[in-house]
Scaffold this active site. Sequence first.
Site: not given
Ligand code: ATP
Ligand code: MG
Length: 341
Positions: A109, A202, A205
């Site tokens: 990040k 991955k 968001k």
């Molecule tokens: P950001 O990019 O802002 O970090 P994010 O998509 O990673 O957002 P988070 O809010 O950080 O979402 O994570 C929320 C939950 O979703 C965590 O338990 C994280 O491990 C899970 N998670 C996030 N992305 C994935 C993915 N691509 N596959 C499976 N689990 C995920």
């Molecule tokens: Mg995350």
Amino acid sequence: MCGKLTMAIVQRVFSGVQPTGNLHLGNYLGAIVNFVKLQETHTCLYCVVDMHALTQPVSVWGGPTELARNTRHIVFNQSQVSSHAELAWIFNCVARVGWLNRMTQFKEKGGKDRESASVGLYDYPVLMAADILLYRATHVPVGEDQKQHLELSRDIAQKFNNDFGDSIRSHGFSDGLFFPQPEPLITGPATRVMSLRDGTKKMSKSDSSDNSRINLTDDADTIAQKIRKAKTDPEPLPSEEKGLEGRPEADNLVGIYAALSGRTKSNVLGEFGGGQFSDFKNGLVELCVAKLSPIASEMKRLVADPGHVDSILIDGADRARAIAAETMKATKDIVGFVRKS
Ligand code: ATP
Ligand code: MG
């Protein structure tokens, strides 16, 4: 002084989701499906981690108005329980710089220009340890990407217990274990869903391309468009799972199909193997729309009633605060902070 009986470690689940944008398929399959299931067997706390969201650039969390709008989703929000920040400070003094320097999420990040990343982004895993251990949570359902942070939480718990061992014992915890070792629960249908644009990254968001993810609020047309545009390779789908090796995009799409349908990848390939991606993608669109549209309508219903959601958040924060207060009182006694009883 805290009574031993009231402070015995109980089985408790904690997990957090950032209000940094739309919930996507990865969040759903990697985390939320498990959140729902665990409610049947455990006491669970689920937190909208709005303080974590501030660690990222404002383009990601959207600024104050957007942050407030996006927080109205789940059960309680982190910033309503100020002990998250308070315990994080104590943990800042337990965690080592060398530990944080190994964290891959910061490297990803922070990107190339790490010097201009926020201190909060660097310190994110310490706040995460505080989130979990503030409730002395024993189980943490998360996606694969959070495994390393969970290991850091365990290291922090252990070092705190060692550093303050004598004080912990003298405050009535005869086994010297004040914080539990929180166990990651990385299970469920898909623990790491990848980006639709790049099978080696991955789904996130905070990815700047909305086409990289399927949001839980996307309508049928948007889902269809994103899946049809999803990156693939020129080969037809293999008939055996082994044939997915070295083909991250194909592997990801088959994995999503399997997870949403409750089937294995090899079972899915039994049906679509040897065929063209376009046929498989049509099937995947249909499945995604069928599985996600009830979630989207429920989210729409809730978002239209912010007063109701806010009342849930306020009630959730009150209940979380009560648990947190017990942990903080004992932590302050253990560390030697004088406090009003
Ligand atoms: P950001 O990019 O802002 O970090 P994010 O998509 O990673 O957002 P988070 O809010 O950080 O979402 O994570 C929320 C939950 O979703 C965590 O338990 C994280 O491990 C899970 N998670 C996030 N992305 C994935 C993915 N691509 N596959 C499976 N689990 C995920
Ligand atoms: Mg995350």
